[in-house]
Scaffold this active site. Structure first.
Site, PDB file in Angstrom:
ATOM      1  N   LYS A  22       0.830  -1.208   0.000  1.00  0.00           N
ATOM      2  CA  LYS A  22       0.000   0.000   0.000  1.00  0.00           C
ATOM      3  C   LYS A  22       0.865   1.260   0.000  1.00  0.00           C
ATOM      4  CE  LYS A  22      -2.612   2.739   3.306  1.00  0.00           C
ATOM      5  NZ  LYS A  22      -1.452   3.500   3.831  1.00  0.00           N
ATOM      6  N   ASN A  23       1.834   1.318   0.912  1.00  0.00           N
ATOM      7  CA  ASN A  23       2.599   2.558   1.039  1.00  0.00           C
ATOM      8  C   ASN A  23       3.512   2.830  -0.158  1.00  0.00           C
ATOM      9  OD1 ASN A  23       1.293   3.168   3.366  1.00  0.00           O
ATOM     10  ND2 ASN A  23       3.010   2.727   4.743  1.00  0.00           N
ATOM     11  N   ARG A  92      -4.387  10.204   3.173  1.00  0.00           N
ATOM     12  CA  ARG A  92      -3.201  10.919   3.630  1.00  0.00           C
ATOM     13  C   ARG A  92      -2.193  11.098   2.483  1.00  0.00           C
ATOM     14  NH1 ARG A  92      -0.376  14.024   7.204  1.00  0.00           N
ATOM     15  NH2 ARG A  92       1.777  13.398   7.344  1.00  0.00           N
ATOM     16  N   CYS A 116      -5.613   8.558   8.216  1.00  0.00           N
ATOM     17  CA  CYS A 116      -5.906   8.083   9.568  1.00  0.00           C
ATOM     18  C   CYS A 116      -5.568   9.140  10.606  1.00  0.00           C
ATOM     19  CB  CYS A 116      -5.087   6.836   9.861  1.00  0.00           C
ATOM     20  SG  CYS A 116      -5.669   5.381   9.003  1.00  0.00           S
ATOM     21  N   ARG A 121      -0.209  15.193  12.312  1.00  0.00           N
ATOM     22  CA  ARG A 121       0.661  14.678  11.238  1.00  0.00           C
ATOM     23  C   ARG A 121       1.025  15.850  10.334  1.00  0.00           C
ATOM     24  NH1 ARG A 121      -1.630   8.947   9.157  1.00  0.00           N
ATOM     25  NH2 ARG A 121       0.442   8.806   8.266  1.00  0.00           N
ATOM     26  N   PRO A 122       2.028  16.611  10.742  1.00  0.00           N
ATOM     27  CA  PRO A 122       2.386  17.817   9.993  1.00  0.00           C
ATOM     28  C   PRO A 122       3.012  17.482   8.635  1.00  0.00           C
ATOM     29  CG  PRO A 122       3.972  17.403  11.749  1.00  0.00           C
ATOM     30  CD  PRO A 122       2.895  16.371  11.890  1.00  0.00           C
ATOM     31  N   ILE A 123       3.043  18.494   7.731  1.00  0.00           N
ATOM     32  CA  ILE A 123       3.732  18.315   6.448  1.00  0.00           C
ATOM     33  C   ILE A 123       4.781  19.410   6.256  1.00  0.00           C
ATOM     34  CG2 ILE A 123       1.934  17.006   5.226  1.00  0.00           C
ATOM     35  CD1 ILE A 123       1.133  19.702   3.918  1.00  0.00           C
ATOM     36  N   ASP A 124       5.229  19.976   7.396  1.00  0.00           N
ATOM     37  CA  ASP A 124       6.196  21.074   7.309  1.00  0.00           C
ATOM     38  C   ASP A 124       7.484  20.683   6.575  1.00  0.00           C
ATOM     39  OD1 ASP A 124       6.352  19.458   9.736  1.00  0.00           O
ATOM     40  OD2 ASP A 124       8.100  20.663  10.252  1.00  0.00           O
ATOM     41  N   LEU A 125       7.928  19.430   6.739  1.00  0.00           N
ATOM     42  CA  LEU A 125       9.189  19.017   6.099  1.00  0.00           C
ATOM     43  C   LEU A 125       9.044  18.957   4.576  1.00  0.00           C
ATOM     44  CD1 LEU A 125      10.169  16.162   8.567  1.00  0.00           C
ATOM     45  CD2 LEU A 125      11.238  18.410   8.400  1.00  0.00           C
ATOM     46  N   ASP A 306       3.633   0.871  12.014  1.00  0.00           N
ATOM     47  CA  ASP A 306       2.442   0.277  11.400  1.00  0.00           C
ATOM     48  C   ASP A 306       2.192  -1.160  11.859  1.00  0.00           C
ATOM     49  OD1 ASP A 306       1.866   2.546  10.043  1.00  0.00           O
ATOM     50  OD2 ASP A 306       2.587   1.860   8.097  1.00  0.00           O
ATOM     51  N   ILE A 328       7.024   7.128  17.023  1.00  0.00           N
ATOM     52  CA  ILE A 328       6.690   7.879  15.802  1.00  0.00           C
ATOM     53  C   ILE A 328       5.347   8.589  15.971  1.00  0.00           C
ATOM     54  CG2 ILE A 328       6.478   7.730  13.280  1.00  0.00           C
ATOM     55  CD1 ILE A 328       8.967   6.262  13.815  1.00  0.00           C
ATOM     56  N   ARG A 398      -9.228   0.321   3.288  1.00  0.00           N
ATOM     57  CA  ARG A 398      -8.277   1.256   2.669  1.00  0.00           C
ATOM     58  C   ARG A 398      -6.938   0.586   2.413  1.00  0.00           C
ATOM     59  NH1 ARG A 398      -6.516   5.668   6.084  1.00  0.00           N
ATOM     60  NH2 ARG A 398      -4.978   5.546   4.444  1.00  0.00           N
TER      61      ARG A 398
HETATM   62  C1  UD1 Z   1       4.266   6.932   6.351  1.00  0.00           C
HETATM   63  C2  UD1 Z   1       3.323   5.781   6.123  1.00  0.00           C
HETATM   64  C3  UD1 Z   1       2.643   5.368   7.421  1.00  0.00           C
HETATM   65  C4  UD1 Z   1       3.671   5.134   8.514  1.00  0.00           C
HETATM   66  C5  UD1 Z   1       4.633   6.307   8.631  1.00  0.00           C
HETATM   67  C6  UD1 Z   1       5.776   6.058   9.596  1.00  0.00           C
HETATM   68  C7  UD1 Z   1       2.594   6.154   3.860  1.00  0.00           C
HETATM   69  C8  UD1 Z   1       1.497   6.528   2.945  1.00  0.00           C
HETATM   70  N1  UD1 Z   1       2.323   6.188   5.160  1.00  0.00           N
HETATM   71  O1  UD1 Z   1       3.471   8.033   6.769  1.00  0.00           O
HETATM   72  O2  UD1 Z   1       1.904   4.190   7.178  1.00  0.00           O
HETATM   73  O3  UD1 Z   1       3.007   4.933   9.743  1.00  0.00           O
HETATM   74  O4  UD1 Z   1       5.216   6.599   7.349  1.00  0.00           O
HETATM   75  O5  UD1 Z   1       6.477   4.923   9.222  1.00  0.00           O
HETATM   76  O6  UD1 Z   1       3.667   5.779   3.434  1.00  0.00           O
HETATM   77  N2  UD1 Z   1       6.725  14.569  10.482  1.00  0.00           N
HETATM   78  C9  UD1 Z   1       6.925  15.903  10.721  1.00  0.00           C
HETATM   79  N3  UD1 Z   1       6.843  16.779   9.660  1.00  0.00           N
HETATM   80  C10 UD1 Z   1       6.570  16.363   8.390  1.00  0.00           C
HETATM   81  C11 UD1 Z   1       6.380  14.991   8.159  1.00  0.00           C
HETATM   82  C12 UD1 Z   1       6.455  14.105   9.229  1.00  0.00           C
HETATM   83  O7  UD1 Z   1       7.175  16.318  11.855  1.00  0.00           O
HETATM   84  O8  UD1 Z   1       6.522  17.206   7.498  1.00  0.00           O
HETATM   85  C13 UD1 Z   1       6.807  13.599  11.611  1.00  0.00           C
HETATM   86  C14 UD1 Z   1       5.480  12.862  11.851  1.00  0.00           C
HETATM   87  O9  UD1 Z   1       4.617  13.583  12.687  1.00  0.00           O
HETATM   88  C15 UD1 Z   1       5.954  11.558  12.468  1.00  0.00           C
HETATM   89  C16 UD1 Z   1       7.317  11.338  11.802  1.00  0.00           C
HETATM   90  O10 UD1 Z   1       7.714  12.589  11.253  1.00  0.00           O
HETATM   91  O11 UD1 Z   1       6.149  11.696  13.850  1.00  0.00           O
HETATM   92  C17 UD1 Z   1       7.312  10.300  10.704  1.00  0.00           C
HETATM   93  O12 UD1 Z   1       6.264  10.574   9.791  1.00  0.00           O
HETATM   94  P1  UD1 Z   1       6.354  10.189   8.241  1.00  0.00           P
HETATM   95  O13 UD1 Z   1       7.425   9.171   8.053  1.00  0.00           O
HETATM   96  O14 UD1 Z   1       6.390  11.415   7.441  1.00  0.00           O
HETATM   97  O15 UD1 Z   1       4.933   9.508   8.037  1.00  0.00           O
HETATM   98  P2  UD1 Z   1       4.101   9.485   6.709  1.00  0.00           P
HETATM   99  O16 UD1 Z   1       5.004   9.579   5.534  1.00  0.00           O
HETATM  100  O17 UD1 Z   1       2.970  10.441   6.796  1.00  0.00           O
END
Ligand code: UD1
Length: 419
Positions: A22-23, A92, A116, A121-125, A306, A328, A398
């Site tokens: 899936k991922n 997501r 979920c 779950r920020p996207i700042d990075l 996961d 995480i 999903r």
């Molecule tokens: C992906 C997986 C999800 C898995 C997660 C962690 C997909 C579609 N989803 O989610 O199943 O649980 O990896 O292995 O592949 N973070 C920030 N800023 C950002 C992005 C992330 O602070 O811009 C933090 C998150 O809050 C979290 C950590 O980084 O604590 C890891 O998140 P991330 O690896 O980005 O998760 P996803 O890619 O959303």
């Protein structure tokens, strides 16, 4: 409303095949936008996230032929039109459209991502990386607008403050057709990242180092079509292996890449789980006298967040006391009250999950609050005496392909009913 009904307590046996990851697929599909020509994906899992992405691709103008596990997408007519919030926020991983649309068109207007609820779950990075490559970010209601100041992104040196799967893949997508070289430091190392880089390289990209913490991308002007086999889903594999250890009488899980599951398998061995690793399968025996263990999740190659929830029902069968700490997503504990409702001795104490075993579960009415919590409830329902009714099953569908059929084939008394 759809529900899953399980009459539990029956031991399972036979063979179950793992589907495509899936991922991976949720990033592979948006990645196709970067190609100038048809791309064929094989091993595509039958999950609703794929249906949502296919629908979004069609709205944007892609030509799609989706049959069985094969998905053919011709992205040549795709246009960067604003994507309606409702469609996008259903998943997501819709954030991968930012990277691929920016990479191809130099601009994108996309709704904010959903998925979920695991706490913040920020996207700042992701945004920081796009900005480093010359994009401007602005918000228009529930949409985000991204635009390369010079019409095309340029290469940049990017350090990820936190190891992030999504931000690493999104940066790769955006950098593939940027002008010049991009270096991602402190990159995530998940197998799915290698899978996306493999597709992009087969489309003509120049990506090196995927699977390590430094990834280098030399931008190219155009990308072409190709064929790609999606890697097996290591989380689905882990879910079935844990389920087989909890309630199996000898279950073979096939289409498994052992190397992707090493930390998970090591934990099972610590519990005393007996299994045989074959070339692309794992045979799980009937278990006795398992030992409670402590789990701490961390980025790959650590124990996957996961898999923490799908593994919980198995932990409940073990002797002793154990803890689960999710570093995480610390809010990933929604399965705990539901398991307690089924009679488990499990609770949340000071931010960690604490359990005592062994437990004898009884069937109950429970609610899936997210994808992996849902998987945990399915396993718990299969273990429990009596009838379990799971609501909110859209979350489960999903991410788990044909889960009802796969479990029925193993002898489970499970069905999906429509009310
Ligand atoms: C992906 C997986 C999800 C898995 C997660 C962690 C997909 C579609 N989803 O989610 O199943 O649980 O990896 O292995 O592949 N973070 C920030 N800023 C950002 C992005 C992330 O602070 O811009 C933090 C998150 O809050 C979290 C950590 O980084 O604590 C890891 O998140 P991330 O690896 O980005 O998760 P996803 O890619 O959303």
């Amino acid at each position: 409303m759809r529900k899953i009904i399980i009459n539990g307590g029956k031991r399972l046996s036979g063979e179950v095949a793992v589907s495509g990851a899936k991922n991976s697929v949720v990033a592979l599909i948006p990645a196709i936008i970067l190609a100038g020509d048809k791309v064929t994906l094989d091993g595509v899992p039958a999950i609703s996230d794929v249906d949502s992405l296919v629908e979004i691709m069609e709205i944007m103008g892609a030509e799609v032929d989706y049959q069985g596990e094969t998905l053919v997408i011709d992205p040549s007519q795709v246009q960067s039109i604003p994507m309606p919030y409702g469609k996008i926020n259903s998943l997501r991983a819709s954030y991968y459209f930012y990277g691929s649309l920016l990479g191809r068109f130099g601009k994108a207007t996309v709704g904010l991502p959903g998925g979920c609820d695991l706490g913040p779950r920020p996207i700042d990075l992701h945004l920081k990386a796009f900005e480093a490559m010359g994009a401007e970010v602005s918000f228009e209601g529930e949409n985000m607008h991204l635009e390369a100041k010079d019409g095309r992104l340029h290469g940049a040196h990017i350090y990820m403050d936190t190891v992030s799967v999504g931000a690493t893949i999104n940066t790769m997508l955006a950098a593939t057709r940027a002008d010049g070289k991009t270096v991602i430091e402190n990159a995530a190392r998940e197998p799915e990242i290698i899978d996306i880089a493999t597709l992009l390289n087969n489309m003509g990209a120049h990506i090196r180092g995927a699977g390590t913490d430094i990834i280098t991308i030399e931008g190219v002007d155009t990308l072409h079509g190709t064929n790609h086999q999606v890697i097996p889903d290591r989380i689905e594999a882990g879910t079935y292996i844990a389920l087989a250890a909890a309630i199996g009488d000898g279950v073979k899980v096939t289409n498994v890449l052992y190397e992707h599951l090493e930390s998970f398998i090591a934990k099972l061995e610590e519990m005393g789980v007996r299994m045989t690793v074959e070339e692309d399968a794992i045979f799980v025996e009937k278990q006795e006298n398992l030992k409670a263990v402590n789990i701490k999740t961390s980025p790959y190659p650590g124990f996957a967040t996961d898999l923490q929830q799908p593994m919980t029902p198995l932990l409940l069968t073990a002797n002793g006391r154990g803890t689960i700490i999710d570093t995480i997503y610390e809010k990933r504990v929604n399965h705990v009250p539901e398991m307690a409702r089924m009679g488990a001795d499990i609770s949340i104490v000071g931010g960690q999950i604490v359990y005592h075993g062994p437990n004898h579960l009884t069937g109950a009415q429970v609610k899936a609050t997210d994808l992996r919590a849902g998987a945990a409830l399915v396993t718990a329902g299969l273990m429990a005496e009596g009838k379990t009714e799971i609501r909110n099953i859209e979350f489960i569908l999903r991410g788990y392909a044909n889960i009802i059929e796969k479990l029925q084939d193993l002898g489970a008394d499970i069905s999906l009913i429509e009310e």
